[in-house]
Design a protein around this motif. Structure first.
Motif, mmCIF file in Angstrom:
data_model
loop_
_atom_site.group_PDB
_atom_site.id
_atom_site.type_symbol
_atom_site.label_atom_id
_atom_site.label_comp_id
_atom_site.label_asym_id
_atom_site.label_seq_id
_atom_site.Cartn_x
_atom_site.Cartn_y
_atom_site.Cartn_z
ATOM 1 N N PRO A 401 -50.214 26.520 -90.406
ATOM 2 C CA PRO A 401 -49.846 27.702 -89.958
ATOM 3 C C PRO A 401 -49.440 27.992 -88.410
ATOM 4 C CG PRO A 401 -52.298 27.615 -90.855
ATOM 5 C CD PRO A 401 -51.507 26.222 -90.728
ATOM 6 N N GLN A 402 -48.264 28.494 -88.252
ATOM 7 C CA GLN A 402 -47.721 28.739 -86.993
ATOM 8 C C GLN A 402 -47.754 30.112 -86.441
ATOM 9 O OE1 GLN A 402 -46.171 26.124 -85.358
ATOM 10 N NE2 GLN A 402 -46.985 24.913 -87.191
ATOM 11 N N GLU A 403 -49.170 30.712 -86.464
ATOM 12 C CA GLU A 403 -49.404 31.903 -86.164
ATOM 13 C C GLU A 403 -50.262 32.295 -84.850
ATOM 14 O OE1 GLU A 403 -50.570 33.098 -90.892
ATOM 15 O OE2 GLU A 403 -51.993 32.236 -89.378
ATOM 16 N N LEU A 404 -50.292 33.342 -84.338
ATOM 17 C CA LEU A 404 -50.846 33.675 -83.249
ATOM 18 C C LEU A 404 -51.935 34.815 -83.633
ATOM 19 C CD1 LEU A 404 -48.227 33.817 -80.272
ATOM 20 C CD2 LEU A 404 -49.819 32.098 -80.972
ATOM 21 N N PHE A 405 -52.884 34.949 -82.899
ATOM 22 C CA PHE A 405 -53.974 36.194 -83.333
ATOM 23 C C PHE A 405 -53.676 37.183 -82.154
ATOM 24 C CE2 PHE A 405 -58.069 38.077 -82.540
ATOM 25 C CZ PHE A 405 -58.430 38.216 -84.016
ATOM 26 N N ASP A 406 -53.434 38.380 -82.852
ATOM 27 C CA ASP A 406 -53.169 39.533 -81.870
ATOM 28 C C ASP A 406 -54.689 40.406 -81.816
ATOM 29 O OD1 ASP A 406 -52.107 41.998 -80.862
ATOM 30 O OD2 ASP A 406 -51.354 42.840 -82.710
ATOM 31 N N GLU A 407 -54.902 40.443 -80.528
ATOM 32 C CA GLU A 407 -56.205 41.005 -79.980
ATOM 33 C C GLU A 407 -56.257 42.600 -80.521
ATOM 34 O OE1 GLU A 407 -58.832 39.455 -78.833
ATOM 35 O OE2 GLU A 407 -58.162 37.474 -78.458
ATOM 36 N N ALA A 408 -55.137 43.262 -80.387
ATOM 37 C CA ALA A 408 -55.250 44.656 -80.591
ATOM 38 C C ALA A 408 -55.643 45.033 -81.866
ATOM 39 C CB ALA A 408 -53.995 45.290 -80.156
ATOM 40 N N SER A 409 -54.802 44.221 -82.943
ATOM 41 C CA SER A 409 -55.211 44.515 -84.214
ATOM 42 C C SER A 409 -55.985 43.706 -85.132
ATOM 43 C CB SER A 409 -53.695 44.549 -84.882
ATOM 44 O OG SER A 409 -53.027 43.111 -85.088
ATOM 45 N N LYS A 410 -56.452 42.594 -84.338
ATOM 46 C CA LYS A 410 -57.189 41.325 -84.720
ATOM 47 C C LYS A 410 -56.535 40.865 -86.142
ATOM 48 C CE LYS A 410 -60.762 42.744 -82.109
ATOM 49 N NZ LYS A 410 -60.315 41.981 -80.712
ATOM 50 N N LYS A 411 -55.316 40.830 -86.043
ATOM 51 C CA LYS A 411 -54.605 40.143 -87.018
ATOM 52 C C LYS A 411 -53.943 39.089 -86.492
ATOM 53 C CE LYS A 411 -52.268 43.307 -89.287
ATOM 54 N NZ LYS A 411 -51.714 44.348 -89.712
ATOM 55 N N LYS A 412 -53.838 38.415 -87.527
ATOM 56 C CA LYS A 412 -52.730 37.003 -87.241
ATOM 57 C C LYS A 412 -51.336 37.273 -87.557
ATOM 58 C CE LYS A 412 -55.893 32.983 -87.720
ATOM 59 N NZ LYS A 412 -56.346 31.938 -88.878
ATOM 60 N N PHE A 413 -50.374 36.735 -86.863
ATOM 61 C CA PHE A 413 -49.008 37.010 -87.140
ATOM 62 C C PHE A 413 -48.064 35.866 -86.763
ATOM 63 C CE2 PHE A 413 -47.184 37.696 -82.773
ATOM 64 C CZ PHE A 413 -48.228 37.906 -82.383
ATOM 65 N N VAL A 414 -46.996 35.693 -87.048
ATOM 66 C CA VAL A 414 -45.745 34.860 -86.801
ATOM 67 C C VAL A 414 -44.968 35.394 -85.823
ATOM 68 C CG1 VAL A 414 -44.111 33.031 -87.493
ATOM 69 C CG2 VAL A 414 -46.220 33.622 -89.108
ATOM 70 N N PRO A 415 -44.842 34.867 -84.742
ATOM 71 C CA PRO A 415 -43.816 35.555 -83.726
ATOM 72 C C PRO A 415 -42.573 35.414 -84.139
ATOM 73 C CG PRO A 415 -45.379 33.724 -82.802
ATOM 74 C CD PRO A 415 -45.516 33.833 -84.345
ATOM 75 N N HIS A 416 -41.680 36.441 -83.732
ATOM 76 C CA HIS A 416 -40.141 36.096 -83.939
ATOM 77 C C HIS A 416 -39.488 35.647 -82.734
ATOM 78 C CE1 HIS A 416 -39.992 39.718 -87.269
ATOM 79 N NE2 HIS A 416 -41.099 38.722 -87.198
ATOM 80 N N VAL A 417 -38.336 35.388 -82.864
ATOM 81 C CA VAL A 417 -37.687 34.598 -81.606
ATOM 82 C C VAL A 417 -36.278 35.231 -81.382
ATOM 83 C CG1 VAL A 417 -36.599 32.631 -83.139
ATOM 84 C CG2 VAL A 417 -37.548 32.232 -80.782
ATOM 85 N N ILE A 418 -35.720 34.984 -80.092
ATOM 86 C CA ILE A 418 -34.536 35.185 -79.804
ATOM 87 C C ILE A 418 -34.153 33.935 -78.966
ATOM 88 C CG2 ILE A 418 -33.130 36.548 -78.089
ATOM 89 C CD1 ILE A 418 -34.394 38.601 -79.889
ATOM 90 N N GLU A 419 -32.874 33.670 -79.586
ATOM 91 C CA GLU A 419 -32.494 32.074 -79.098
ATOM 92 C C GLU A 419 -30.996 32.108 -78.339
ATOM 93 O OE1 GLU A 419 -32.223 28.521 -81.861
ATOM 94 O OE2 GLU A 419 -30.312 29.358 -81.817
ATOM 95 N N PRO A 420 -30.909 32.082 -76.970
ATOM 96 C CA PRO A 420 -29.783 31.927 -76.425
ATOM 97 C C PRO A 420 -29.410 30.354 -76.337
ATOM 98 C CG PRO A 420 -31.310 33.035 -74.967
ATOM 99 C CD PRO A 420 -32.147 32.430 -76.224
ATOM 100 N N ALA A 421 -28.414 30.064 -76.963
ATOM 101 C CA ALA A 421 -27.895 28.416 -77.156
ATOM 102 C C ALA A 421 -26.278 28.388 -76.927
ATOM 103 C CB ALA A 421 -28.070 28.165 -78.502
ATOM 104 N N VAL A 422 -26.215 27.353 -75.748
ATOM 105 C CA VAL A 422 -25.103 27.327 -75.003
ATOM 106 C C VAL A 422 -24.765 25.713 -74.891
ATOM 107 C CG1 VAL A 422 -25.864 27.052 -72.698
ATOM 108 C CG2 VAL A 422 -23.586 27.775 -73.213
#
Ligand code: ATP
Length: 559
Positions: A401-422
């Motif tokens: 699993p590539q998840e993080l734990f969200d303290e506020a909602s007490k739920k696990k989630f997969v982060p989203h990503v913004i990618e600058p590539a040059v």
């Protein structure tokens, strides 16, 4: 006095300067070179290193929310299956069976030659016999035009009447390879076609399309750019651009591995390692600089599109509920400002937003920062909002699993990503193109001579200051110059040059993009104050400065 001018063929001038001054050489040149591969010479390697170092400092060291990594070029082959590169990292490829040339279908443009006016059936028949057109395709074009003009009403009744009486005819097709003159070249070719076949009447403005849009019955009619004749181009087919190799002694299917086609996957695959071994908290980024390899079908435009190149990529991870569009925009602005900070003029930069319908299914939006290269406006830096696609793919493929734990909602989630590539090499070419100038310079005696100058920002210039003793054989001058040189080179790339007339030495430094020259002259050693002549590259203005002034100038501008 100067009169700045961009040379007529800027690309040729850049390639010749690059070779002459040791910026870039063709790879394996003594063996005739290898298409799509380049070497960076002594001056080039400094410039390239400075571009990288500036990026690393600004992107990683001067930010609290980005860390760096360096991952291996050959990764587990499953990485490239999960990322979609094994199945989908391909370009549509077209072969010319006669010339054996290969083209990218999206870089091969074609247009129908449509003429209004007197219609000579014998010419039409001759063109059908020559395989330039078929009656079926000709009819379809005519109907399309009729239908479109009738339904949209954007043509005059006269025009429609002409078509209905069959006076508008498709005679054949023309083709060219993409350039900044695609439309003009096609129009010229169509004019030539009309003349060659003795067709009378009014040629329509050509409507160009790329080869991926050619219908099955049009493909045999489109001439090959190599031969000018139709019938030799194949239908586009997918060509995987990853270089393959084998790991270990066995070269069978089980040992197949790939040279990475992008550095980005390293950041996704090491995401958990970074989270577990550092104190990063969302939002945060992981950055990397390194070589990437793509077996480009048509490497071209010097180092713009090569087969081995260097990327600077950063994956910025955000919460799944974060305002991704805002973060995306912030990164676009950051990238634009960074390009300006290393000297690219705003006038050469623009944005291209990828249309929604052309985005990959997982992508939320991609904006490219475009640069006005000598061969046209082209992508320099892509900034993509990729959702949680990559981490999810790797979680599924690896079972980790590539998840993080969200303290506020007490739920696990997969982060989203913004990618600058040059690409480093594309920035390199951009700074050369924007900085290159040939000028007529008039000296105090009224003599006019040419100077070539590279207006590079002090941030990236290979040499920051050249130290020039006025005379080579006057010890007092050379001692002072040597002392200054030794001191400055502790912190900066400086050059000591005592060879030739002072004017010649200035020109040499102008061409290498050195922002300042310091001349140690008789005033330095004879007058109080220990001052030198500081000569500024762009304005060629000369002022007198002390060592402290010079150190302050460097500290201010080289950062
Ligand atoms: P293009 O459409 O020009 O092939 P791309 O959209 O495939 O580029 P990305 O996969 O987004 O490019 O790669 C990110 C950056 O890497 C590009 O913006 C460019 O600066 C650089 N890059 C990509 N391919 C090459 C190449 N063949 N040679 C040099 N730089 C490249």
């Amino acid at each position: 006095m100067t009169s700045p001018a961009e040379p007529a063929n800027l690309m040729e001038s850049l390639v010749s300067l690059a070779k002459r001054r040791g910026l870039i050489y063709a790879s394996s040149e003594i063996y005739g070179g290898l298409n799509g591969f380049f070497d960076y010479g002594p001056l080039g390697v400094e410039l390239k290193r400075n571009i990288r170092d500036c990026w690393w400092r600004d992107m990683v060291q001067r930010r609290d929310d980005v860390v760096g990594i360096e991952t291996s070029i050959i990764m587990h082959p499953k990485v490239w299956e999960a990322s979609g590169h094994v199945a989908g990292f391909s370009d549509p490829l077209v072969d010319c069976k006669v010339s054996k040339q290969r083209y990218r279908a999206d870089q091969l443009f074609w247009a129908p030659v449509i003429v209004d006016g007197e219609n000579d059936p014998s010419i039409q028949e001759a063109l059908v016999a020559k395989g330039r057109v078929t009656t079926g395709v000709r009819e379809r074009y005519l109907h399309l035009r009729r239908d479109r003009s009738v339904s949209t009403g954007d043509h005059s009744p006269g025009e429609i009447a002409a078509w209905l009486t069959n006076r508008t005819v498709l005679y054949g097709f023309v083709s060219v390879l993409e350039s900044e003159r695609t439309q003009a070249d096609l129009q010229e070719q169509a004019e030539f076609f009309k003349k060659k076949w003795g067709i009378k009447g009014q040629l329509r403005v050509v409507e160009h399309r790329d080869f991926t849009e050619a219908k099955e019955d049009e493909i045999p009619l489109i001439p090959s750019p190599a031969t000018g004749e139709p019938g030799s181009l194949t239908a586009p087919r997918a060509f995987n651009m990853m270089f393959q190799t084998n790991v270990g002694a066995m070269s069978d299917a089980s040992s197949v591995a790939y040279l990475r086609p992008e550095t980005a996957q390293g950041m996704f695959v090491d995401f958990k390692n970074v989270v577990d071994t550092t104190r990063v908290k969302l939002p945060f980024g992981i950055a990397q600089i390194g070589k990437s390899f793509r077996n480009e079908i048509t490497p071209r435009n010097f180092i713009f599109r090569s087969r081995e190149f260097e990327q600077m990529e950063m994956e910025y991870f955000i919460h799944e509920d974060a305002d991704w569009a805002k973060v995306h925009e912030e990164w676009i602005v950051w990238c634009e400002n960074w390009l300006k900070s290393i000297g690219l003029p705003e006038s050469h930069l623009s944005r291209y937003t990828h249309p929604k319908e052309k985005l990959a299914f997982y992508s939320r939006g991609t904006v490219d920062i475009m640069f006005k290269y000598p061969f046209g406006v082209q992508e320099l830096w892509g900034i993509a909002a990729r959702g949680s696609y990559d981490l999810t793919q790797h979680a599924n493929a690896s079972g980790k699993p590539q998840e993080l734990f969200d303290e506020a909602s007490k739920k696990k989630f997969v982060p989203h990503v913004i990618e600058p590539a040059v690409g480093v090499d594309r920035i390199f070419l951009a700074v050369l193109a924007a900085g290159y100038a040939e000028e007529d310079v008039t000296d105090e005696k009224g003599n006019v001579e040419k100077r070539t100058v590279l207006r590079l920002s002090p941030r990236i210039a290979p040499v920051k200051v050249a130290i020039l003793p006025l005379l080579k054989n006057k010890e007092q001058l050379t001692n002072r110059a040597r002392a200054l040189y030794t001191k400055l080179r502790r912190n900066y790339a400086v050059q000591y040059d005592d060879g030739g007339a002072i004017g010649k030495r200035y020109r040499r430094q102008d061409e290498a993009g050195t922002p300042w020259c310091v001349t140690i002259d008789f005033d330095t050693i004879e007058k109080p104050g220990d001052t030198f002549t500081l000569r500024e590259r762009d304005s060629m203005k000369q002022t007198r400065v002390t060592e402290a002034d010079l150190v302050a100038l460097l500290a201010e501008n080289v950062y």
